[in-house]
Every structure is written in structure tokens, then in C-alpha cells.
Design a protein around this motif. Structure first.
Motif, mmCIF file in Angstrom:
data_model
loop_
_atom_site.group_PDB
_atom_site.id
_atom_site.type_symbol
_atom_site.label_atom_id
_atom_site.label_comp_id
_atom_site.label_asym_id
_atom_site.label_seq_id
_atom_site.Cartn_x
_atom_site.Cartn_y
_atom_site.Cartn_z
ATOM 1 N N ALA A 216 -11.713 -59.639 60.129
ATOM 2 C CA ALA A 216 -11.278 -58.392 60.764
ATOM 3 C C ALA A 216 -12.347 -57.316 60.632
ATOM 4 C CB ALA A 216 -9.959 -57.922 60.153
ATOM 5 N N VAL A 217 -12.991 -57.268 59.470
ATOM 6 C CA VAL A 217 -14.074 -56.303 59.274
ATOM 7 C C VAL A 217 -15.232 -56.611 60.219
ATOM 8 C CG1 VAL A 217 -15.801 -55.465 57.649
ATOM 9 C CG2 VAL A 217 -13.448 -55.826 56.883
ATOM 10 N N LYS A 218 -15.573 -57.893 60.320
ATOM 11 C CA LYS A 218 -16.675 -58.282 61.215
ATOM 12 C C LYS A 218 -16.335 -57.943 62.659
ATOM 13 C CE LYS A 218 -18.470 -62.100 58.367
ATOM 14 N NZ LYS A 218 -17.517 -62.011 57.267
ATOM 15 N N LEU A 221 -16.937 -54.454 63.545
ATOM 16 C CA LEU A 221 -18.349 -54.079 63.596
ATOM 17 C C LEU A 221 -19.068 -54.662 64.808
ATOM 18 C CD1 LEU A 221 -19.321 -54.575 59.833
ATOM 19 C CD2 LEU A 221 -18.859 -52.419 61.019
ATOM 20 N N ARG A 222 -18.363 -55.471 65.606
ATOM 21 C CA ARG A 222 -19.011 -56.112 66.739
ATOM 22 C C ARG A 222 -19.382 -55.064 67.786
ATOM 23 N NH1 ARG A 222 -13.706 -56.204 68.101
ATOM 24 N NH2 ARG A 222 -13.155 -56.146 70.321
ATOM 25 N N GLY A 223 -20.367 -55.367 68.585
ATOM 26 C CA GLY A 223 -20.735 -54.420 69.622
ATOM 27 C C GLY A 223 -21.995 -54.825 70.345
ATOM 28 N N ALA A 240 -24.288 -56.832 67.784
ATOM 29 C CA ALA A 240 -23.729 -57.368 66.543
ATOM 30 C C ALA A 240 -22.662 -58.383 66.932
ATOM 31 C CB ALA A 240 -23.140 -56.250 65.681
ATOM 32 N N LEU A 241 -22.868 -59.638 66.558
ATOM 33 C CA LEU A 241 -21.966 -60.719 66.949
ATOM 34 C C LEU A 241 -21.246 -61.276 65.731
ATOM 35 C CD1 LEU A 241 -24.237 -62.738 69.410
ATOM 36 C CD2 LEU A 241 -22.517 -61.033 69.974
ATOM 37 N N PRO A 242 -19.909 -61.212 65.710
ATOM 38 C CA PRO A 242 -19.150 -61.904 64.665
ATOM 39 C C PRO A 242 -19.299 -63.423 64.843
ATOM 40 C CG PRO A 242 -17.832 -60.220 65.742
ATOM 41 C CD PRO A 242 -19.049 -60.405 66.571
#
Length: 490
Positions: A216-218, A221-223, A240-242
Motif C-alpha cells: 500500500a505504501v509503494k 508512491l507510484r507515479g 516510480a513503479l511498484p
């Protein structure tokens, strides 16, 4: 030089002298091949000792600057708000580097209290190996960071202690089980990257319930940042890729950059690090007759693969629709430039032009939609019996207006809406007509505020003009609006 009598400055000076000796020996060929590898091992041992010392002293500076000391703290007494800033200024390193040293040092720091009782380290096994120079700073940081994630949720336990010992053993394991003086000249069984992957597997075993909150944190932070065009005309951004999105990305890329394709037989797959691919020199397929050299860098191959995927998706009948049409790149160019083979074309959303050769290339596999401009720059158009602008009309508006027509607004045509300058139902404009000479592109914000703001839109010679507010121009003289770039700028 007696080590006990030498200062740290003397030792540093002696190391620099040894470096000059090694460089001179390398220049004349006295150190080469395997001897260079041996030298790398020796210097790395010195580096591990230096890293251990720098991390230790960073932790001590942080301890002397702890918040409960108030104005008596070391950092405060020297005019700094934190130990990180004090360390960065004292050692001339970045604050990020200082923070990393302090963070690792605080995890490893053990001490004795004023009462004489020991304050053990959070990770005593790592501390012992790190201060002895058997584990480098990268491996120590990976082990501490990953096990801290477990301890923050489940607390320290026999299981985390066992995991710490296992990871340190793996980090210090060497080929052949050499020991003593031969230790530093023997290859380690596990790289730092492999230790990191092993630590992650251990973390998931010790704390399986933590996978959901960690993901969930990752995901939060994705974008993917909207590209920004620099002064050199190149668009850059960050992403930023989970794990899930990374897996989809790599699978899609590898389907194009497959090792079984002739173009990529030697340079591997997209999952290979870029520096490894660059070492191949970009060479690719070869046959018994001739060798074909692919001069693209690994990063260029990835970009070309991504663009291929985007083009395939845009051509798909299942693609999501934008303003009633599949995503389309509009390129605007004057007929004279296209005929002469000179000049530039303009792409919606980009302030940087493309050469006419690229426009010609696009004509090979894309539809060419001509837009004819009149002598005043207006689009020659015909009336439509519907309220919403058609796909062709939107292309014409994009060519004429180039985006939101309001002064200072840079929203591209793809994110604009077709605004009726004279309302669709009004005494001056009968229902059932949606002509280009009554349409202008506005971004959602300006479309929602145009009727309440002091700015006014009018159409003159088939082109939108903006009448500024009275406080800016008492006469409210209409000014041509839009960002039509295919026309001559003078």
C-alpha cells in the motif's frame, strides 16, 4: 611509521602517497590484469575501514547532538539545527550522505551508560562484522534496513536475531573458505544485490502480514511525472513503479527486446542493468554473410520498445477514448514547407518543433489530414448540425488554436474543450450549427470561468480574439488568441 604514533591525518597522507605509487606503476604497466584486481581488493579493504570509521563518528556526533541536550547539544553549540547539517558542513559531503551515515550508525551503535551498564546495538552481529571490515557499508545498510522493517512491526525476537546472523554469514562468505590474509583476495559468494534479495525473502517469511501495508505504501508512491521540456528541447521526467506495475512493464518490454530476436541476441533483455548492456558496445545480430551493428544504446532500445507499445495500443480498437477519438498525434505544418522539404512541423503539447524530415516519415504510416488556412489564418470550414465538435473539427481547432486560447495558458489541445464563443442557443446563433468560426479551445478551468471573468472572447475573420479587462486596456482592443505555430511568426 608507527601506527600508534601517527595521527589520522598522517595516515591519510600516507595512503595518498601509496595511491600515487600505484598510479605510477599502472602507467608504466607494472600493475595490470590480475594485479589490478588484487589492488582493487586491497583498496576496498581500506575503504571498508574508512566507512566503518566514518559511520561510527557520525553516530557519535548524532548522539552528542540529541534533542534532549537542548542548547548544550554539539550541533546547536556550533550553530546548526541538526547533526546531519553539522556533519555535512564539517566533512563537505551532501546532507543525504550525512543522513545515511547517521542512520546506519545509530542502528549499529553500542555504548556504555553512565551507570556502567551496556547499551547494546540493535544489530550486534552486523556491528561486529562492520567494524572489523568484513562487511561493507552497502551490505550492512541493506541488512539493517530490511530487518528494521520487520522489527518495527513485530519487534526484535530470536527469529530476527537468527536472520541477522544468517545474512551476515552470507555477506562474509567467500569462495573456497579462505581466511586470514587471503580473505581480501578471494571472491565473495554473494553480491550486495543478492544479499538484498535474500533479506527481502527473509523479511516476507518473518512478517507475511506486512506485505499488504508495505505494498500500500509503494502504491501510494507510484507515479509518472508529466514530461518537462528543457532548453535543449528534450523532454525529461521521472517515474516510480511498484512491483506489480514493474512486472507488467518488464514483461511488455522483454516481449519486444527478446534475446531470441536477431536485434538483441547479444545485449540481453530489458531486465539487464544498463551498464552491462553498454559494455556490449551495442553490437547485435550477425550472420554468416555479414554483421549488422545496432548502434542504439540500451536506454534508446527501451524507449523505442515503449513507443512501439504505445503505438500498438493507440491503434487498438479497445483503446480508451479521449474527446471521442483514439489518441492521435497532431502535426501542423505549412503547405509551402511540406512542398519544399524545408522548415519544421509542430506537435500538440510540445513547444519544440520537429524537422520536416520527421513529418515526411510520419506520413509513411499515418493519416495525413490537411487543414487549409485562409489569408487571415482562419480555418476554412463548413457548418455542422450537431452541438459537439466533431473529430475533424477538433483537429482543425488544434491546428488553429494550438491549445487554450487564454493568454498565459499552456494547456495543450488534447486537454481542452471546444467552447462556443456565441452560446449554442442564443438570438445571434441558431441551434443546430457548430461551426469552426464560432469555436475556440479552452482548458476546463477557463471554460468554467469564461462567462464570469473580465476577459471576453470574440471571433474576427474566423479566428478567436481576446478582449482584455478594462483595467488592463481601457479600450478593450481585441487581440489575436491561440498558439498557431505553423504560420510564419511575422
Amino acid at each position: 611509521m608507527d601506527l600508534l604514533d601517527a595521527s589520522l591525518g598522517d595516515i591519510a597522507a600516507r595512503l595518498l602517497e601509496l595511491l600515487e605509487i600505484d598510479r605510477a606503476a599502472t602507467a608504466i604497466g607494472a600493475i595490470s590484469g590480475d594485479a589490478l584486481l588484487e589492488s582493487a581488493h586491497d583498496w576496498e579493504a581500506i575503504g571498508r575501514a574508512g566507512d566503518a570509521a566514518r559511520t561510527w563518528v557520525a553516530a557519535e556526533i548524532a548522539y552528542e547532538s540529541r534533542r534532549e541536550l537542548g542548547t548544550a547539544g554539539l550541533a546547536h553549540r556550533h550553530g546548526f539545527s541538526s547533526a546531519k547539517k553539522l556533519l555535512a558542513a564539517t566533512t563537505n559531503v551532501s546532507e543525504r550522505t550525512a543522513a545515511n551515515r547517521i542512520g546506519l550508525g545509530q542502528r549499529l551503535r553500542s555504548s556504555v551508560s553512565l551507570a556502567g551498564t551496556p547499551n547494546p546495538s540493535f544489530f550486534p552481529v552486523v556491528e561486529s562484522a562492520f567494524l572489523a571490515g568484513r562487511v561493507g557499508v552497502d551490505a550492512a545498510a541493506v541488512i539493517c534496513r530490511t530487518l528494521s522493517e520487520v522489527a518495527n512491526r513485530t519487534g526484535f525476537s530470536d527469529a530476527t536475531d537468527q536472520a541477522e546472523r544468517h545474512l551476515v554469514v552470507a555477506a562474509t562468505a567467500i569462495v573456497g573458505g579462505a581466511s586470514g590474509a587471503a580473505l581480501e583476495r578471494t571472491s565473495r559468494l554473494y553480491t550486495v544485490e543478492e544479499i538484498a534479495r535474500m533479506a527481502i525473502r527473509i523479511r516476507e517469511h518473518l512478517d507475511p502480514d506486512g506485505a499488504e501495508p508495505r505494498d500500500a505504501v509503494k502504491q501510494s508512491l507510484r507515479g509518472f511525472s508529466y514530461p518537462k521540456v528543457g532548453v535543449d528541447g528534450m523532454a525529461r521526467g521521472r517515474y516510480a513503479l511498484p512491483p506489480l506495475q514493474l512486472g507488467v512493464f518488464l514483461t511488455a518490454i522483454d516481449s519486444i527486446l527478446s534475446p531470441r530476436t536477431p536485434d538483441h541476441s547479444e545485449s540481453g533483455t530489458a531486465s539487464r542493468p544498463a551498464e552491462e548492456a553498454e559494455e556490449d558496445g551495442g553490437a547485435s545480430s550477425s550472420t554468416d554473410v555479414e554483421a549488422v551493428v545496432d548502434t542504439r544504446t540500451f536506454e534508446q532500445k527501451i524507449l523505442d520498445a515503449v513507443m512501439s507499445l504505445i503505438e500498438m495500443a493507440a491503434a487498438s480498437s479497445a483503446v480508451s477514448r479521449l474527446n471521442g477519438a483514439a489518441p492521435t498525434v497532431n502535426v501542423h505544418v505549412t503547405l509551402d514547407d511540406l512542398a519544399s522539404g524545408r522548415g519544421v512541423g509542430w506537435i500538440d503539447g510540445s513547444a519544440e518543433p520537429i524537422p520536416i524530415s520527421t513529418v515526411v516519415q510520419l506520413q509513411c504510416d499515418g493519416d495525413t489530414v490537411p487543414t487549409l488556412f485562409g489569408q487571415h489564418g482562419e480555418v476554412l470550414n463548413h457548418g455542422k448540425t450537431q452541438r459537439l465538435a466533431t473529430r475533424r473539427q477538433r483537429r482543425a481547432l488544434a491546428a488553429r488554436d494550438g491549445g487554450c486560447v487564454m493568454p498565459g495558458c499552456t494547456v495543450p489541445p488534447s486537454r481542452c474543450q471546444a467552447h462556443h464563443v456565441i452560446p449554442w442557443v442564443s438570438p445571434r446563433y441558431l441551434p443546430g450549427k457548430t461551426d469552426l468560426d464560432n469555436l475556440a479551445l479552452l482548458c476546463p478551468f477557463h471554460h468554467a470561468t469564461i462567462h464570469t471573468s473580465a476577459w471576453t472572447l470574440v471571433m474576427i475573420n474566423g479566428k478567436p480574439h481576446v478582449k482584455p479587462p478594462g483595467w488592463q486596456d481601457p479600450g478593450r482592443t481585441p487581440r489575436p488568441a491561440g498558439h498557431q505555430r505553423a504560420r510564419r511568426p511575422w
